[in-house]
Scaffold this motif. Structure first.
Motif, PDB file in Angstrom:
ATOM      1  N   UNK A  19       0.798  -1.190   0.016  1.00 44.07           N
ATOM      2  CA  UNK A  19      -0.012   0.028   0.129  1.00 44.07           C
ATOM      3  C   UNK A  19       0.919   1.337  -0.032  1.00 44.07           C
ATOM      4  N   UNK A  20       1.940   1.119   0.407  1.00 48.42           N
ATOM      5  CA  UNK A  20       2.995   2.239   0.708  1.00 48.42           C
ATOM      6  C   UNK A  20       3.666   2.500  -0.535  1.00 48.42           C
ATOM      7  N   UNK A  21       3.746   1.409  -1.326  1.00 46.52           N
ATOM      8  CA  UNK A  21       4.423   1.138  -2.628  1.00 46.52           C
ATOM      9  C   UNK A  21       6.050   1.019  -2.242  1.00 46.52           C
ATOM     10  N   UNK A  22       6.349   0.591  -1.152  1.00 44.84           N
ATOM     11  CA  UNK A  22       7.842   0.248  -0.963  1.00 44.84           C
ATOM     12  C   UNK A  22       8.095  -1.261  -1.091  1.00 44.84           C
ATOM     13  N   UNK A  23       7.161  -2.122  -1.253  1.00 53.94           N
ATOM     14  CA  UNK A  23       7.219  -3.509  -1.280  1.00 53.94           C
ATOM     15  C   UNK A  23       8.180  -4.076  -2.276  1.00 53.94           C
TER      16      UNK A  23
END
Ligand SMILES: [Zn+2]
Length: 114
Positions: free
Chosen positions: A77-81
Motif C-alpha cells: 500500500x505504501x509502494x515500498x514493497x
C-alpha cells in the motif's frame, strides 16, 4: 510493478497467510506440553519432547512469517514493497510471488542465506 502484478502479489500474500494460519492452528494442537505419564505408543517421552520442541520452532517461524506478510501488505500500500533489505535493489517479481515474506533479493539470499 504494474497494478496487475500488485494485485497478484496481494492475492498470493493473502493465500499464504491463510495457509500459515491453518498450519499454526494444527501446530498449536500438537505442540501442547507433554504430560509426564502419558502413554505415547512407541514414542518415548524424550522423542515426544523433541517433536514438541521442533513444532514450537515451526510455530515461531510461522508466526514471524505472518508478521512479515502483514508488513508486506502494508508496504504494498505504501509502494515500498519488494525492496531488498541488504542491497536496496528490487526483489524479482517471481521470487516475491513464490516467497512473499522474503525481504532480500536472490543474490543477497545466496550471499547471506535466507
Ligand atoms: Zn539484495
Amino acid at each position: 510493478m504494474t497494478p496487475k502484478e500488485i494485485a497478484e502479489l496481494k492475492a498470493s500474500i493473502e493465500q499464504r497467510m491463510a495457509d500459515i494460519e491453518s498450519n499454526i492452528k494444527s501446530l498449536e494442537e500438537t505442540s501442547k506440553p507433554v504430560e509426564p505419564d502419558r502413554a505415547i505408543g512407541r514414542l518415548t517421552r524424550m522423542d515426544a519432547i523433541q517433536i514438541q520442541q521442533m513444532q514450537e520452532a515451526n510455530l515461531a517461524t510461522a508466526r514471524s512469517n505472518i508478521l512479515k506478510l502483514q508488513e508486506g501488505l502494508r508496504k504494498i500500500d505504501e509502494g515500498t514493497f519488494g525492496q531488498c533489505q541488504y542491497c536496496k535493489g528490487m526483489i524479482g517479481f517471481e521470487r516475491l510471488k513464490a516467497l512473499p515474506e522474503s525481504n532480500m533479493c536472490i543474490n543477497c539470499a545466496e550471499k547471506y542465506g535466507g
